[in-house]
Design a protein around this motif. Structure first.
Motif, PDB file in Angstrom:
ATOM      1  N   ARG A   1       0.841  -1.205   0.000  1.00 32.54           N
ATOM      2  CA  ARG A   1       0.000   0.000   0.000  1.00 32.54           C
ATOM      3  C   ARG A   1       0.871   1.247   0.000  1.00 32.54           C
ATOM      4  NH1 ARG A   1      -2.177   2.486   4.558  1.00 32.54           N
ATOM      5  NH2 ARG A   1      -1.904   0.563   5.735  1.00 32.54           N
ATOM      6  N   LEU A   2       1.904   1.270   0.860  1.00 37.45           N
ATOM      7  CA  LEU A   2       2.812   2.424   0.899  1.00 37.45           C
ATOM      8  C   LEU A   2       3.534   2.621  -0.425  1.00 37.45           C
ATOM      9  CD1 LEU A   2       4.652   2.477   4.337  1.00 37.45           C
ATOM     10  CD2 LEU A   2       2.977   4.078   3.460  1.00 37.45           C
TER      11      LEU A   2
ATOM     12  N   THR B   1       6.054   7.670  -2.079  1.00 34.07           N
ATOM     13  CA  THR B   1       7.295   7.541  -2.843  1.00 34.07           C
ATOM     14  C   THR B   1       8.192   6.464  -2.256  1.00 34.07           C
ATOM     15  OG1 THR B   1       8.304   9.279  -1.504  1.00 34.07           O
ATOM     16  CG2 THR B   1       7.279   9.948  -3.590  1.00 34.07           C
ATOM     17  N   PHE B   2       7.628   5.612  -1.397  1.00 33.99           N
ATOM     18  CA  PHE B   2       8.386   4.529  -0.782  1.00 33.99           C
ATOM     19  C   PHE B   2       8.888   3.600  -1.879  1.00 33.99           C
ATOM     20  CE2 PHE B   2       9.068   0.824   1.960  1.00 33.99           C
ATOM     21  CZ  PHE B   2       9.631   1.435   3.077  1.00 33.99           C
ATOM     22  N   ASP B   3      10.185   3.439  -1.990  1.00 32.87           N
ATOM     23  CA  ASP B   3      10.813   2.655  -3.049  1.00 32.87           C
ATOM     24  C   ASP B   3      10.850   1.180  -2.656  1.00 32.87           C
ATOM     25  OD1 ASP B   3      12.392   1.475  -4.982  1.00 32.87           O
ATOM     26  OD2 ASP B   3      13.951   3.014  -4.910  1.00 32.87           O
ATOM     27  N   LEU B   4       9.909   0.410  -3.178  1.00 32.21           N
ATOM     28  CA  LEU B   4       9.785  -1.001  -2.838  1.00 32.21           C
ATOM     29  C   LEU B   4      11.014  -1.791  -3.256  1.00 32.21           C
ATOM     30  CD1 LEU B   4       8.064  -3.325  -1.734  1.00 32.21           C
ATOM     31  CD2 LEU B   4       6.965  -3.472  -3.966  1.00 32.21           C
ATOM     32  N   LYS B   5      11.522  -1.551  -4.447  1.00 34.07           N
ATOM     33  CA  LYS B   5      12.682  -2.301  -4.950  1.00 34.07           C
ATOM     34  C   LYS B   5      13.893  -2.069  -4.037  1.00 34.07           C
ATOM     35  CE  LYS B   5      14.542  -4.574  -8.564  1.00 34.07           C
ATOM     36  NZ  LYS B   5      14.106  -5.804  -9.149  1.00 34.07           N
ATOM     37  N   ALA B   6      14.102  -0.824  -3.625  1.00 34.98           N
ATOM     38  CA  ALA B   6      15.226  -0.520  -2.730  1.00 34.98           C
ATOM     39  C   ALA B   6      14.997  -1.121  -1.344  1.00 34.98           C
ATOM     40  CB  ALA B   6      15.419   0.988  -2.622  1.00 34.98           C
TER      41      ALA B   6
ATOM     42  N   GLU C   1      12.362   5.358   9.102  1.00 38.30           N
ATOM     43  CA  GLU C   1      12.135   5.568   7.673  1.00 38.30           C
ATOM     44  C   GLU C   1      10.646   5.588   7.332  1.00 38.30           C
ATOM     45  OE1 GLU C   1      13.184   3.412   3.443  1.00 38.30           O
ATOM     46  OE2 GLU C   1      14.593   3.181   5.103  1.00 38.30           O
ATOM     47  N   ILE C   2       9.896   4.665   7.892  1.00 43.37           N
ATOM     48  CA  ILE C   2       8.453   4.597   7.621  1.00 43.37           C
ATOM     49  C   ILE C   2       7.758   5.836   8.172  1.00 43.37           C
ATOM     50  CG2 ILE C   2       6.318   3.329   8.151  1.00 43.37           C
ATOM     51  CD1 ILE C   2       8.241   0.800   8.375  1.00 43.37           C
ATOM     52  N   THR C   3       8.130   6.244   9.375  1.00 40.85           N
ATOM     53  CA  THR C   3       7.521   7.418   9.992  1.00 40.85           C
ATOM     54  C   THR C   3       7.799   8.670   9.176  1.00 40.85           C
ATOM     55  OG1 THR C   3       7.703   6.373  12.160  1.00 40.85           O
ATOM     56  CG2 THR C   3       7.392   8.764  12.134  1.00 40.85           C
ATOM     57  N   ALA C   4       9.018   8.784   8.639  1.00 38.47           N
ATOM     58  CA  ALA C   4       9.357   9.937   7.799  1.00 38.47           C
ATOM     59  C   ALA C   4       8.589   9.899   6.478  1.00 38.47           C
ATOM     60  CB  ALA C   4      10.857   9.967   7.528  1.00 38.47           C
ATOM     61  N   GLU C   5       8.434   8.724   5.922  1.00 34.53           N
ATOM     62  CA  GLU C   5       7.759   8.560   4.626  1.00 34.53           C
ATOM     63  C   GLU C   5       6.248   8.713   4.741  1.00 34.53           C
ATOM     64  OE1 GLU C   5       6.940   8.176   0.795  1.00 34.53           O
ATOM     65  OE2 GLU C   5       8.992   8.239   1.537  1.00 34.53           O
ATOM     66  N   ALA C   6       5.669   8.192   5.808  1.00 33.01           N
ATOM     67  CA  ALA C   6       4.211   8.192   5.981  1.00 33.01           C
ATOM     68  C   ALA C   6       3.865   8.595   7.410  1.00 33.01           C
ATOM     69  CB  ALA C   6       3.653   6.816   5.643  1.00 33.01           C
ATOM     70  N   PRO C   7       4.032   9.873   7.745  1.00 33.74           N
ATOM     71  CA  PRO C   7       3.842  10.314   9.138  1.00 33.74           C
ATOM     72  C   PRO C   7       2.425  10.119   9.684  1.00 33.74           C
ATOM     73  CG  PRO C   7       4.189  12.205   7.685  1.00 33.74           C
ATOM     74  CD  PRO C   7       4.388  10.973   6.863  1.00 33.74           C
ATOM     75  N   VAL C   8       1.436   9.933   8.836  1.00 34.58           N
ATOM     76  CA  VAL C   8       0.059   9.745   9.315  1.00 34.58           C
ATOM     77  C   VAL C   8      -0.301   8.277   9.533  1.00 34.58           C
ATOM     78  CG1 VAL C   8      -0.785  11.902   8.294  1.00 34.58           C
ATOM     79  CG2 VAL C   8      -0.911   9.778   6.989  1.00 34.58           C
ATOM     80  N   LEU C   9       0.622   7.380   9.236  1.00 36.67           N
ATOM     81  CA  LEU C   9       0.366   5.953   9.430  1.00 36.67           C
ATOM     82  C   LEU C   9       0.215   5.679  10.929  1.00 36.67           C
ATOM     83  CD1 LEU C   9       0.253   3.588   7.380  1.00 36.67           C
ATOM     84  CD2 LEU C   9       2.610   3.085   7.998  1.00 36.67           C
TER      85      LEU C   9
END
Length: 185
Positions: free
Chosen positions: A41-42, A47-52, A66-74
């Protein structure tokens, strides 16, 4: 001469198809998403890079940051569930992950998450609610489940057992009223 499809590929495809079918069933929508589903979903909405992500190793704390920075509302439970999934299962190795060029191929290369493992392994021998959904344990308590003879025989790898234990510690118990009546006992 007809090309032969390796047995491992067929088995993996069948397992993925079976897990996907189980997760698509609405009766399991009440359960929190597992790490794989949250990751996908992210990757599709941010812009979460799944391949990386699937190519690197990081600690749970590093993934959390990293997740908190990428999706702070999660929500916090989703961050914890995803970070634990990534810490246990990344990097993903094997040809499928390396050769994947689409989101679908990358998704197929990911290991099952805690929700998928619970659905696939916990409801066939005992009541799903009384044997799993209503239990309040920490990760060590969930790990200890695999010490009993009948759970020791489950065809799960050590990383699948750890994924299951961490998911369950974060997301269980589920309140009684949120569990569909047909799954309560």
């Amino acid at each position: 001469m007809k090309p032969r499809v390796p047995k491992a590929f067929l088995l993996g495809s069948m397992i993925t198809m079976f897990a996907g079918t189980l997760l698509a069933q609405p009766e399991f929508d009440f359960m929190p998403e597992g790490g794989r589903q949250t990751l996908l979903r992210l990757a599709s909405t941010h812009t979460f890079d799944l391949k990386a992500a699937i190519a690197r190793k990081a600690t749970e704390a590093e993934w959390t940051a990293e997740i908190t920075a990428e999706a702070p509302v999660l929500p916090q439970e989703e961050v914890e569930t995803l970070a634990s999934y990534l810490a246990v299962n990344m990097p993903v190795t094997g040809d499928a992950a390396r050769e994947a060029t689409t989101m679908e191929e990358l998704a197929q290369a990911l290991p099952p998450d805690g929700k998928e493992l619970a659905i696939a392994n916990c409801q066939f021998c005992h009541g799903f609610f009384t044997g799993y959904l209503a239990h309040d344990r920490d990760a060590e308590g969930w790990r200890s489940v695999f010490k009993s003879p009948f759970h020791r025989e489950l065809p799960m790898t050590p990383s699948e057992r750890e994924t299951f234990a961490r998911y369950s510690a974060i997301n269980m118990p589920i309140p009684y009223e949120k569990v569909p009546e047909e799954l309560r006992f």
